[in-house]
Structures are given as structure tokens and as C-alpha cells.
Design an enzyme around this catalytic site. Sequence first.
Site, PDB file in Angstrom:
ATOM      1  N   GLU A 263       0.843  -1.194   0.000  1.00 37.19           N
ATOM      2  CA  GLU A 263       0.000   0.000   0.000  1.00 37.19           C
ATOM      3  C   GLU A 263       0.885   1.253   0.000  1.00 37.19           C
ATOM      4  O   GLU A 263       1.862   1.335   0.737  1.00 37.19           O
ATOM      5  CB  GLU A 263      -0.881  -0.009   1.252  1.00 37.19           C
ATOM      6  CG  GLU A 263      -1.746   1.224   1.429  1.00 37.19           C
ATOM      7  CD  GLU A 263      -2.400   1.278   2.797  1.00 37.19           C
ATOM      8  OE1 GLU A 263      -3.424   1.982   2.923  1.00 37.19           O
ATOM      9  OE2 GLU A 263      -1.896   0.631   3.736  1.00 37.19           O
ATOM     10  N   LYS A 327      -9.628   1.932  -2.561  1.00 40.77           N
ATOM     11  CA  LYS A 327     -10.047   1.449  -1.244  1.00 40.77           C
ATOM     12  C   LYS A 327     -11.461   1.926  -0.929  1.00 40.77           C
ATOM     13  O   LYS A 327     -11.784   3.110  -1.074  1.00 40.77           O
ATOM     14  CB  LYS A 327      -9.069   1.940  -0.182  1.00 40.77           C
ATOM     15  CG  LYS A 327      -9.319   1.354   1.211  1.00 40.77           C
ATOM     16  CD  LYS A 327      -8.243   1.812   2.180  1.00 40.77           C
ATOM     17  CE  LYS A 327      -8.437   1.199   3.559  1.00 40.77           C
ATOM     18  NZ  LYS A 327      -7.406   1.670   4.513  1.00 40.77           N
ATOM     19  N   CYS A 376      -5.149  -2.554   3.111  1.00 37.84           N
ATOM     20  CA  CYS A 376      -4.898  -2.322   4.533  1.00 37.84           C
ATOM     21  C   CYS A 376      -5.947  -3.039   5.388  1.00 37.84           C
ATOM     22  O   CYS A 376      -6.126  -4.238   5.285  1.00 37.84           O
ATOM     23  CB  CYS A 376      -4.847  -0.824   4.820  1.00 37.84           C
ATOM     24  SG  CYS A 376      -4.271  -0.405   6.483  1.00 37.84           S
TER      25      CYS A 376
END
Length: 508
Positions: A263, A327, A376
Site C-alpha cells: 500500500e 479502497k 490495509c
Amino acid sequence: MQSQLLWIIAAGLGALIGHANPWLQFPPAVLLLPASLAMLGMGAGGAKAAFKRAWQAGVLASLACLYWVYWPVNHFGGVHWLLALPVPILLAMAMAVYHGLFGLLAHQCVRRLAPLAALFCLSVGWLILEMATGSLLSGFPWLTLAGAFTPWPIVIQPAAYIGSYGLSALIALSAVGLALAPRSRACAGAALAAILLILGAGRLHMAAYAETTPGHTVAVVQGNIDQSLKWDPAYQQATVDKYLGLSRQVLAQSRPELIIWPETAMPFYFQDATPLRAPVIAFQRDSGAALLLGSPAYNRLGPRGYTLFNRAFLITAGEDRPQWYDKEHLVPFGEYMPLASLLPFDKLVEGVGDFAPGQNVKALKTGDLALGVLLCYEAIFAGQAQTRVEQGANLLVNISNDAWFGKTSAPLQHLHLAALRAVEQGRWVVRGTNTGISAFIDPLGRIRTAGPQFRELAAAGVVHARTEQTVFHRLYGALLWLTGGLAAAAALLLLFSGRNDAKTRGRR
């Protein structure tokens, strides 16, 4: 009073030792948490005391596992330690509300129900409370009972059928049933039956596991970039050079068809054609391996406005434009500010944009691999992995930057939760992080390879593109309805038992 204090301490120690931590983990210790909360609630003199004692135990238990929240707030948020220190305490106090409600439920159950009926209601109650923890106020299902047992793969296999929340309910039933065993043989029998069911289902599921599809070599690159320097423009070129060098190293050793960077591995806008991006594109074209990497991204909304995204780019041979995943489940107070107009402070960490959630409709494809990206902490949410597989993913990829958490319990806890997604969906999970813990996890939740923390890593592993659907995946919606039915049954049981007790007292 002394016995109550002992139960509170037992809850804290059980959570600390049962869940992952850098010192000592013994998963069955986590059984002390629901058992202690139940005993505190049952032994309380009133409803208010039941909630209070269980809440106090929950504060200690949550703080023992979530102390690490202090680290990013203090070290990367620029918050003085005197102001950062209360943050994990306040979080623990908020999380403990769920524990207090469980203690209150235990108090009501012991007053109104026979022991076996009380055990049923408490196990359903734990299921509902864990689901609420994972959904209300953005959700934070970090401390599930099932997650504590990832080091013992046989225990987590029922998640392939009933999900991690359902497994947590069975674990809670076992814990509370054992606590009630001296009072009720039926509860002892139910606890033993739940334990045997978990282990029996685990053994059968592991025995049936087989790979029937060709293997694919995938590599992860862990750059170990210092978080305090990562967003400094002076270090951007060095960051690019490090990832390219490590990737060439693993490419020479194993010839992977996909290389995964973490990430925000590229701390600049990778979508822009800049001198920093050019060598990355050239490397991918020369190597022939697909490249997945993280970078912030933006969409322009006119001459002055724009929207930021936390994005994963997939660069493949023969494609003029990269595919990407934005995301969806953002970190509150880290990647966006909830109720920003009402709160008197800014985000708790610097170097992170004020992102907008993505709108994704399909998996990222390279060859026979369809990648379901979990960015994440999206890996802690069962629903995110469920959606990725619905969109066609035959491999789950979790890219993260756990450098925020330092040498605390958080990276290992994060890894264990990612393993639950592998079991629930029957997919391999490849995990690429900046400072660790990068890993390859098979569909049984077994961590096949786990890299060291705070060291550079370039490692390859063989994964399989799986299309089979687990029972949990197929029945996901039905299981939600079943949960609602169980909750209604438990509520009716408590309600009508209370009425019957009141009628009995009136006749007396």
C-alpha cells in the site's frame, strides 16, 4: 468484591495472552474473556452493576490488545504524548460498551432462564455483539474470538461454513458453558459438544483440502521504508530505486508472473507521467511480470477541486492503461474525518490524504489470476472479502503499510485476521506490506510464509487460482437472516420467561 476483581483481571489477561502479541500467545486463554464477562454479569446485584463490572473488564481487555493505537497518534500524528496517551484508553472504553452489554445480558439470563437456555441466549448475544462491533460506526472487528485461534488452524476451519462471527459464537458457547459447568451438567455437555464440533469440522475440512489447479508464482516485495521519511520528496527516488532493486532480485531467482508492492509503496501520484513513474513502467515491460502497487490517486472535479483515493494499480503486459482498485472501507480519523464539521480537530495521522471511498465492480485480471484487492485494514472485514469474490476474484491480495504500528501487537493481529478471510472464502491470500508482516496464506488459513518485520524482503511463493465457493460464501445472505432469527428467538425466550416469572410471583 474480591471475586469480581479476579474476574476483571482474568478478562484482561485472557484477552492479552489469547490474542496475538509480541511476547506470548496461547489462544485458549481468550476463553477467559467471555467466561469472565458472563460470571461478572451473573454475580452482580443489579442490572447497573452487571453492566458496570463487565464494562470495566472490557476496558482492561480492550486496552491490553489495542494499546498500540497510541503509537501512530504520537509518532506520526504529531500529537504530544500527554494527549496521545488517552486515545487508546478512550477507544477501549468505547469498545467495552459491547462487553458491558454482554454482562447485562448475562445478568438478565441468570434471573429469568434455566442454565441451558441462558447459555443459548449468551452465545447468540456474543454473535450479535461481534457483528455490531464490525458494522456500527464504520465498524472495527479487530478483536474477534475466532481471530485469536489463527495459530491453531484446525480451530478456524468452521469459518468456511459459518464465518468468523459464527465461529466466535461457538467459542463463546464453549467458554461460558465451561464456566457454568459446576452449576449445570447440561451446560458442560453443550460446551463439550461445541468443542468437539469445532475440532471435528476442522479435521474434516482440512482432510478434504486439495489443490486441483495449476500453481502460479507470485512475489512480494517489502521495502522497509521508514514511515517518518516516506513522504519526504527528497527520498522519493530512493524509494523507487529500492523497490526496483528488490524486484529485480526476486525476478532473477524465481521468475514470478506477478510482483506485489505494498500500500502506498509509491509515495507520489503514480497516475501522472513523471520521471519517478517512468522506470517503474520500463521495469514492468522489460520483466514481463505483472506489477501490483499502491499509490495515492485523484480525480479532478474542475479547475480547483479534486477527489483523493487510496489506490492499487495493476500494470500488465500489453495494456496501455493500468487497471486499478480504490479502497472502499476507509479508516475513520486516519483517511477521512467523520463529522468533520462538528469536531474541533484534524485527522490523527499526517502523510495520509483525506480520501473518498472507491466504487469498484470487478476483480483486477492478469492471465489466469483475478485479484481481489483488500487495502490495509479492509482485510478485517468479512464483507469486503465476500464482495471481492462475488466480483470474480480467485486470489485475494492484501496490501498494507503496517509501519504505522511499530513493533507492537497490531501487525500480527492484522495478519491473523487476514487468515480468517482465506478460510471464509476458500482463497489464497497474498499479503504485501511495507515493514511486515508480508505472507502467503493458504485457503485453510495456514501461514505458509511470513516475512520478518522491519527488514527488506523479496520472496516468491506458489499460489492457486481457486473458483470453488465455500458454504459461507454461498449462504452469506441466508446466514444473515439466520442470525436475525436466532436473535429474535433469544429475545422472545427472555421476554416470555420474564412474563412467566412475573405471573408466578403475582400468584405467590
